[in-house]
Design a protein around this motif. Structure first.
Motif, PDB file in Angstrom:
ATOM      1  N   VAL A   1     -10.091  44.708  64.527  1.00 46.23           N
ATOM      2  CA  VAL A   1     -10.931  43.691  65.166  1.00 46.23           C
ATOM      3  C   VAL A   1     -10.839  42.334  64.470  1.00 46.23           C
ATOM      4  O   VAL A   1     -11.583  41.413  64.808  1.00 46.23           O
ATOM      5  N   ALA A   2      -9.929  42.189  63.529  1.00 45.28           N
ATOM      6  CA  ALA A   2      -9.875  40.980  62.699  1.00 45.28           C
ATOM      7  C   ALA A   2      -9.696  39.709  63.521  1.00 45.28           C
ATOM      8  O   ALA A   2     -10.444  38.739  63.333  1.00 45.28           O
ATOM      9  N   GLU A   3      -8.737  39.677  64.405  1.00 44.85           N
ATOM     10  CA  GLU A   3      -8.493  38.455  65.179  1.00 44.85           C
ATOM     11  C   GLU A   3      -9.683  38.127  66.075  1.00 44.85           C
ATOM     12  O   GLU A   3     -10.060  36.960  66.221  1.00 44.85           O
ATOM     13  N   GLU A   4     -10.298  39.135  66.653  1.00 51.01           N
ATOM     14  CA  GLU A   4     -11.474  38.934  67.497  1.00 51.01           C
ATOM     15  C   GLU A   4     -12.644  38.374  66.674  1.00 51.01           C
ATOM     16  O   GLU A   4     -13.361  37.471  67.129  1.00 51.01           O
ATOM     17  N   VAL A   5     -12.833  38.895  65.459  1.00 49.19           N
ATOM     18  CA  VAL A   5     -13.905  38.415  64.586  1.00 49.19           C
ATOM     19  C   VAL A   5     -13.664  36.960  64.195  1.00 49.19           C
ATOM     20  O   VAL A   5     -14.587  36.134  64.231  1.00 49.19           O
ATOM     21  N   ILE A   6     -12.444  36.617  63.849  1.00 48.46           N
ATOM     22  CA  ILE A   6     -12.131  35.235  63.487  1.00 48.46           C
ATOM     23  C   ILE A   6     -12.393  34.311  64.670  1.00 48.46           C
ATOM     24  O   ILE A   6     -12.932  33.209  64.506  1.00 48.46           O
ATOM     25  N   ASP A   7     -12.053  34.729  65.879  1.00 49.78           N
ATOM     26  CA  ASP A   7     -12.354  33.932  67.078  1.00 49.78           C
ATOM     27  C   ASP A   7     -13.859  33.708  67.227  1.00 49.78           C
ATOM     28  O   ASP A   7     -14.303  32.611  67.554  1.00 49.78           O
ATOM     29  N   ILE A   8     -14.657  34.744  67.001  1.00 49.59           N
ATOM     30  CA  ILE A   8     -16.116  34.617  67.085  1.00 49.59           C
ATOM     31  C   ILE A   8     -16.600  33.581  66.076  1.00 49.59           C
ATOM     32  O   ILE A   8     -17.390  32.686  66.403  1.00 49.59           O
ATOM     33  N   LEU A   9     -16.124  33.674  64.844  1.00 49.28           N
ATOM     34  CA  LEU A   9     -16.568  32.760  63.792  1.00 49.28           C
ATOM     35  C   LEU A   9     -16.101  31.329  64.044  1.00 49.28           C
ATOM     36  O   LEU A   9     -16.834  30.373  63.791  1.00 49.28           O
ATOM     37  N   ASP A  10     -14.881  31.191  64.565  1.00 56.01           N
ATOM     38  CA  ASP A  10     -14.360  29.854  64.860  1.00 56.01           C
ATOM     39  C   ASP A  10     -15.163  29.148  65.937  1.00 56.01           C
ATOM     40  O   ASP A  10     -15.178  27.915  66.005  1.00 56.01           O
ATOM     41  N   ASN A  11     -15.836  29.893  66.792  1.00 57.84           N
ATOM     42  CA  ASN A  11     -16.616  29.310  67.883  1.00 57.84           C
ATOM     43  C   ASN A  11     -18.065  29.026  67.514  1.00 57.84           C
ATOM     44  O   ASN A  11     -18.844  28.582  68.366  1.00 57.84           O
ATOM     45  N   GLU A  12     -18.451  29.273  66.276  1.00 56.34           N
ATOM     46  CA  GLU A  12     -19.814  28.985  65.813  1.00 56.34           C
ATOM     47  C   GLU A  12     -19.777  27.744  64.930  1.00 56.34           C
ATOM     48  O   GLU A  12     -19.321  27.794  63.799  1.00 56.34           O
TER      49      GLU A  12
END
Length: 146
Positions: free
Chosen positions: A123-134
């Motif tokens: 889930v690493a890439e998905e988690v980074i996407d979530i964090l990048d959008n905050e």
């Protein structure tokens, strides 16, 4: 995984820390829970300040004055470690719930604005996407395995 082992079987090992010119991190060393395993010690919690170490890594130690000190990384897990900085406690809780829903393991520091998170490789890439959008938080990848 962290928290699943009997604490009586656990020991702590010490990781010396290098401070930068601003005095960060605020400590000279960090201790992590480990469990003896074949060939070394299995890391059983998420580091707050140590770089390039993640949950379930296997490390070698040296004994000094009755204490165990990190010597070298023997086997990397597929987990990554990130640190999240956020002063908005409501946002931090929202992000925590989303990441835990993805299988991440979360640890708070002594202040709720700073957390350390284990990220499984799946889930690493998905988690980074979530964090990048905050926009109201910042993060640092301290051990990247993706």
């Amino acid at each position: 995984m962290a928290g699943e082992n009997n604490i009586a079987e656990m020991v702590k090992i010490i990781f010396p820390l290098e401070r930068d010119e601003d005095g960060y991190p605020p400590f000279q060393e960090e201790s992590l829970w480990v469990k003896k395993c074949e060939g070394g010690y299995l890391i059983d919690n998420v580091p707050f300040f140590v770089y390039d170490i993640s949950l379930e890594d296997v490390v070698a130690v040296k004994k000094k004055k009755g204490q165990l000190y990190f010597h070298q990384l023997l086997h990397k897990s597929t987990n990554s470690t990130i640190r999240i900085f956020c002063k908005d406690h409501f946002l931090m809780e929202k992000v925590r719930q989303r990441l835990e829903g993805k299988g991440c393991y979360w640890e708070y520091s002594n202040t709720k604005s700073y957390s350390s998170v284990n990220i499984p490789i799946e889930v690493a890439e998905e988690v980074i996407d979530i964090l990048d959008n905050e926009e109201k938080l910042s993060y640092e990848v301290s051990s990247q395995r993706f």
